[in-house]
Design a protein around this motif. Sequence first.
Motif, mmCIF file in Angstrom:
data_model
loop_
_atom_site.group_PDB
_atom_site.id
_atom_site.type_symbol
_atom_site.label_atom_id
_atom_site.label_comp_id
_atom_site.label_asym_id
_atom_site.label_seq_id
_atom_site.Cartn_x
_atom_site.Cartn_y
_atom_site.Cartn_z
ATOM 1 N N UNK A 160 32.000 -17.939 -29.000
ATOM 2 C CA UNK A 160 32.585 -18.368 -30.266
ATOM 3 C C UNK A 160 31.505 -18.813 -31.235
ATOM 4 N N UNK A 161 31.863 -18.745 -32.512
ATOM 5 C CA UNK A 161 30.994 -19.253 -33.579
ATOM 6 C C UNK A 161 31.806 -20.207 -34.452
ATOM 7 N N UNK A 162 31.080 -21.148 -35.083
ATOM 8 C CA UNK A 162 31.693 -22.165 -35.930
ATOM 9 C C UNK A 162 30.953 -22.185 -37.261
ATOM 10 N N UNK A 163 31.699 -22.036 -38.342
ATOM 11 C CA UNK A 163 31.032 -21.947 -39.645
ATOM 12 C C UNK A 163 30.859 -23.298 -40.344
ATOM 13 N N UNK A 164 31.232 -24.378 -39.690
ATOM 14 C CA UNK A 164 31.100 -25.691 -40.332
ATOM 15 C C UNK A 164 30.759 -26.726 -39.264
ATOM 16 N N UNK A 165 29.472 -26.985 -39.098
ATOM 17 C CA UNK A 165 29.043 -27.899 -38.040
ATOM 18 C C UNK A 165 29.232 -29.369 -38.414
ATOM 19 N N UNK A 166 29.591 -29.645 -39.676
ATOM 20 C CA UNK A 166 29.732 -31.046 -40.086
ATOM 21 C C UNK A 166 30.885 -31.737 -39.369
ATOM 22 N N UNK A 167 31.781 -30.950 -38.741
ATOM 23 C CA UNK A 167 32.920 -31.579 -38.053
ATOM 24 C C UNK A 167 32.533 -32.099 -36.676
ATOM 25 N N UNK A 168 31.285 -31.846 -36.259
ATOM 26 C CA UNK A 168 30.838 -32.331 -34.956
ATOM 27 C C UNK A 168 30.816 -31.281 -33.866
#
Length: 463
Positions: free
Chosen positions: A310-318
């Motif tokens: 998986x990939x996540x486009x917004x790491x600011x959520x932790x």
Amino acid sequence: TAGDYTGLPITYVLTVEPTPIVSGTVTGPLGSIPMTSGNSYAMTICSGEEVTTSDATSTSVDPSSCGPLWVEVVYNTTISTLPPTQTYNAPVGTVLPPTSITPENHDGVAKTITFVSTPYYDVDGSMTLTAGDVVGLPITFVLTVEPTPIVLATVTGPSGSIPMSSGNAYAMTICSGAEVTTSDATSTSVDPSSCGPLWVKVVYTTDISTLPPSLTFFAPVLPDLGPTSITPENHDNVVKNITFVSTPFYDVNNSGSLDAGDVVGLPITFVLTVNPEPTVVDPANQYLCNGASTVDVIFSGPVSGTTYSWTNDNTSIGLPAAGNGDILSFTATNIGVVDQVAIITVTPSANGCVGPTQSFTITVYPTPAGTIAITTPIGCNGGTGTVTITATVGTAPFSYTFNGVTNSTGIFAGIPAGIGYQWYITDAHSCVSLTGLLDVSEPGTLSATVSSTNVTCNGTGDG
């Protein structure tokens, strides 16, 4: 001469028995050929066709002094599926049935079988041709056997190409939906006009549910036919096969199909293994307040052995930018003043195949915030004032709590003086702000003193 004295003569008659002469008839698909001793004959057949030879007969006298009439047959051939040479002897008579052969030639070029049938009187009774037997002139018969057809083709898939030829088996594995291209069949075989044009019969069978279970088609082997491409899809969640059997044949009767009597070559067998398409069950979206814990995301799919990345486009959520396997619970963060939405894209993989992605979101709401003010101060000691709370961060509608009392306006009247009043804001997502403290003050208590001066005289009014 005249004048000589002549005695009685001796007369000696020498009878010379004839060398044997035999005859026979050979019959093939195109007709019969009568044959006799001392001659040569020829016939051409297609591979696998029947040739029948009658038992040898003879019009020769069978002199008892010379022995019974026999025939020695010797054949020689270069056809790889037959012994290179063979000899046998048989008596000439009417009691032996015809002999039939169906020679097959899988060597790719025309080959011959040469039969030399030599009649002889078996003088010594050995039942074989030996020195001293009376030998007649042979019959020479050359049978040309056209080859069975040999076809060539190349199958190309994502992992490369496989050259194929008649008489062999091949295999390839692909992922569902991958393209496989097969070149048109070609041949190095001679195309004998007597055997008909070269065709190929293709039969495929499969247990893939989205395809017909079986299909048969015929095609001529021609240089101007283009390649054929397929993109089979396997949505059955287990490995499935498609088996192709391509049989070349000379279409003797020009029917455009494989019939009895056609000349059949060795088939090409090609097994195409189609791995199933891995999929992932679409995870549910999650909506959380800043500081809340996410729910474990456990990926699943119907294909056994599937792995997930998986990939996540917004790491600011932790959550990191990428990972493998399940996403276990973590503390969601949003230190800003607007919603943070992360799109997580999941890719399933199995058997070396990559399936379609699925995406879900994790939305983290910011912590509500606001201001508080004493909008109506307490005017007199012991009086009350008004406090107003105003939301500046979060999603409306808001609810406001002051000193244990909650309303939707943020205006709280009748507030007496006090120290450390607690207040907070709750937004539409039930996210709660930090708790604030407010001191409410009031004016001091009014006080007065009384003093007096006595009047000097009654009635003077100067007190």
